[in-house]
Design a protein around this motif. Sequence first.
Motif, PDB file in Angstrom:
ATOM      1  N   UNK A  21       0.850  -1.194   0.000  1.00 32.38           N
ATOM      2  CA  UNK A  21       0.000   0.000   0.000  1.00 32.38           C
ATOM      3  C   UNK A  21       0.880   1.237   0.000  1.00 32.38           C
ATOM      4  N   UNK A  22       0.595   2.113  -0.941  1.00 32.34           N
ATOM      5  CA  UNK A  22       1.348   3.358  -1.028  1.00 32.34           C
ATOM      6  C   UNK A  22       0.402   4.492  -0.660  1.00 32.34           C
ATOM      7  N   UNK A  23       0.925   5.439   0.068  1.00 28.79           N
ATOM      8  CA  UNK A  23       0.113   6.578   0.473  1.00 28.79           C
ATOM      9  C   UNK A  23       0.464   7.768  -0.410  1.00 28.79           C
ATOM     10  N   UNK A  24      -0.223   7.867  -1.544  1.00 28.39           N
ATOM     11  CA  UNK A  24       0.029   8.965  -2.474  1.00 28.39           C
ATOM     12  C   UNK A  24      -0.974  10.081  -2.183  1.00 28.39           C
ATOM     13  N   UNK A  25      -0.465  11.247  -1.880  1.00 25.53           N
ATOM     14  CA  UNK A  25      -1.312  12.370  -1.474  1.00 25.53           C
ATOM     15  C   UNK A  25      -2.302  12.769  -2.556  1.00 25.53           C
ATOM     16  N   UNK A  26      -1.906  12.669  -3.831  1.00 27.05           N
ATOM     17  CA  UNK A  26      -2.799  13.122  -4.902  1.00 27.05           C
ATOM     18  C   UNK A  26      -4.085  12.312  -4.985  1.00 27.05           C
ATOM     19  N   UNK A  27      -4.094  11.108  -4.424  1.00 28.87           N
ATOM     20  CA  UNK A  27      -5.300  10.275  -4.476  1.00 28.87           C
ATOM     21  C   UNK A  27      -6.453  10.884  -3.693  1.00 28.87           C
ATOM     22  N   UNK A  28      -6.135  11.641  -2.661  1.00 28.82           N
ATOM     23  CA  UNK A  28      -7.193  12.243  -1.841  1.00 28.82           C
ATOM     24  C   UNK A  28      -7.613  13.615  -2.371  1.00 28.82           C
ATOM     25  N   UNK A  29      -6.885  14.136  -3.345  1.00 30.55           N
ATOM     26  CA  UNK A  29      -7.200  15.469  -3.866  1.00 30.55           C
ATOM     27  C   UNK A  29      -8.323  15.450  -4.907  1.00 30.55           C
ATOM     28  N   UNK A  30      -8.613  14.316  -5.453  1.00 30.39           N
ATOM     29  CA  UNK A  30      -9.649  14.214  -6.484  1.00 30.39           C
ATOM     30  C   UNK A  30     -11.034  14.277  -5.829  1.00 30.39           C
ATOM     31  N   UNK A  31     -11.892  15.121  -6.370  1.00 30.87           N
ATOM     32  CA  UNK A  31     -13.245  15.271  -5.821  1.00 30.87           C
ATOM     33  C   UNK A  31     -14.033  13.968  -5.978  1.00 30.87           C
ATOM     34  N   UNK A  32     -14.821  13.589  -4.977  1.00 30.39           N
ATOM     35  CA  UNK A  32     -15.592  12.338  -5.054  1.00 30.39           C
ATOM     36  C   UNK A  32     -16.509  12.267  -6.283  1.00 30.39           C
ATOM     37  N   UNK A  33     -17.108  13.399  -6.662  1.00 28.46           N
ATOM     38  CA  UNK A  33     -18.007  13.406  -7.832  1.00 28.46           C
ATOM     39  C   UNK A  33     -17.226  13.066  -9.097  1.00 28.46           C
ATOM     40  N   UNK A  34     -16.040  13.659  -9.224  1.00 24.56           N
ATOM     41  CA  UNK A  34     -15.193  13.389 -10.383  1.00 24.56           C
ATOM     42  C   UNK A  34     -14.718  11.943 -10.363  1.00 24.56           C
ATOM     43  N   UNK A  35     -14.379  11.452  -9.189  1.00 26.90           N
ATOM     44  CA  UNK A  35     -13.933  10.058  -9.059  1.00 26.90           C
ATOM     45  C   UNK A  35     -15.054   9.102  -9.471  1.00 26.90           C
ATOM     46  N   UNK A  36     -16.300   9.393  -9.051  1.00 28.36           N
ATOM     47  CA  UNK A  36     -17.448   8.565  -9.435  1.00 28.36           C
ATOM     48  C   UNK A  36     -17.641   8.572 -10.943  1.00 28.36           C
ATOM     49  N   UNK A  37     -17.550   9.741 -11.524  1.00 31.51           N
ATOM     50  CA  UNK A  37     -17.733   9.886 -12.964  1.00 31.51           C
ATOM     51  C   UNK A  37     -16.638   9.120 -13.731  1.00 31.51           C
ATOM     52  N   UNK A  38     -15.405   9.276 -13.295  1.00 32.16           N
ATOM     53  CA  UNK A  38     -14.295   8.564 -13.938  1.00 32.16           C
ATOM     54  C   UNK A  38     -14.423   7.054 -13.764  1.00 32.16           C
ATOM     55  N   UNK A  39     -14.850   6.630 -12.586  1.00 30.73           N
ATOM     56  CA  UNK A  39     -15.052   5.201 -12.318  1.00 30.73           C
ATOM     57  C   UNK A  39     -16.032   4.604 -13.329  1.00 30.73           C
ATOM     58  N   UNK A  40     -17.155   5.277 -13.532  1.00 30.67           N
ATOM     59  CA  UNK A  40     -18.156   4.806 -14.496  1.00 30.67           C
ATOM     60  C   UNK A  40     -17.594   4.772 -15.909  1.00 30.67           C
ATOM     61  N   UNK A  41     -16.852   5.811 -16.273  1.00 36.07           N
ATOM     62  CA  UNK A  41     -16.267   5.876 -17.619  1.00 36.07           C
ATOM     63  C   UNK A  41     -15.214   4.786 -17.827  1.00 36.07           C
ATOM     64  N   UNK A  42     -14.436   4.519 -16.783  1.00 33.68           N
ATOM     65  CA  UNK A  42     -13.422   3.462 -16.868  1.00 33.68           C
ATOM     66  C   UNK A  42     -14.097   2.115 -17.088  1.00 33.68           C
ATOM     67  N   UNK A  43     -15.135   1.836 -16.318  1.00 31.66           N
ATOM     68  CA  UNK A  43     -15.872   0.577 -16.486  1.00 31.66           C
ATOM     69  C   UNK A  43     -16.429   0.448 -17.899  1.00 31.66           C
ATOM     70  N   UNK A  44     -16.981   1.532 -18.406  1.00 27.72           N
ATOM     71  CA  UNK A  44     -17.541   1.500 -19.755  1.00 27.72           C
ATOM     72  C   UNK A  44     -16.463   1.184 -20.787  1.00 27.72           C
ATOM     73  N   UNK A  45     -15.347   1.866 -20.716  1.00 22.61           N
ATOM     74  CA  UNK A  45     -14.263   1.660 -21.690  1.00 22.61           C
ATOM     75  C   UNK A  45     -13.636   0.279 -21.555  1.00 22.61           C
ATOM     76  N   UNK A  46     -13.261  -0.073 -20.349  1.00 23.35           N
ATOM     77  CA  UNK A  46     -12.513  -1.311 -20.131  1.00 23.35           C
ATOM     78  C   UNK A  46     -13.403  -2.546 -20.244  1.00 23.35           C
TER      79      UNK A  46
END
Length: 148
Positions: A21-46
């Motif tokens: 487990x790596x603790x990368x600070x940038x992972x917590x900087x992403x807004x939850x709404x954007x993360x949800x949107x990207x998650x859905x888009x990733x699932x669709x593409x992949x």
Amino acid sequence: MTNSVDKKNKRKPYNIKDRKDKDAAYRTLIRPELADELYDKILTKIVVQKKYRDPNYSAKELANDLDTNTRYLSAVVNSRFGMNYSNLLNEYRVKEALHLLKDKRYADLTIEQISAKVGFANRQSFYAAFYKNKGETPNDYRKRHEQK
């Protein structure tokens, strides 16, 4: 004491390493709404568009397809899927390979042909990913399911 040392020193097959487990600070900087949107888009593409079948489909290419950058993409894949980009693709490749290895319609295909069909660039990476996900080789898996 020696038993725990033996376990640490014992090499895993196919050079599989334990996840750190790596603790990368940038992972917590992403807004939850954007993360949800990207998650859905990733699932669709992949998954839906089955981009995992393309052995050359890079994280950079996915980020471009989703109009984002690789840092955000990596943050979402790590936080929402609990793994890195390569492991995500390999997980879906292995899932499809499981079906093909059991399906009698593909019994005439070699392990290498199935590996290529699901998106692995070479036999070694297929065997390593398969073993990491299932704890057995593709050959053993196929043989076990042929008997049923």
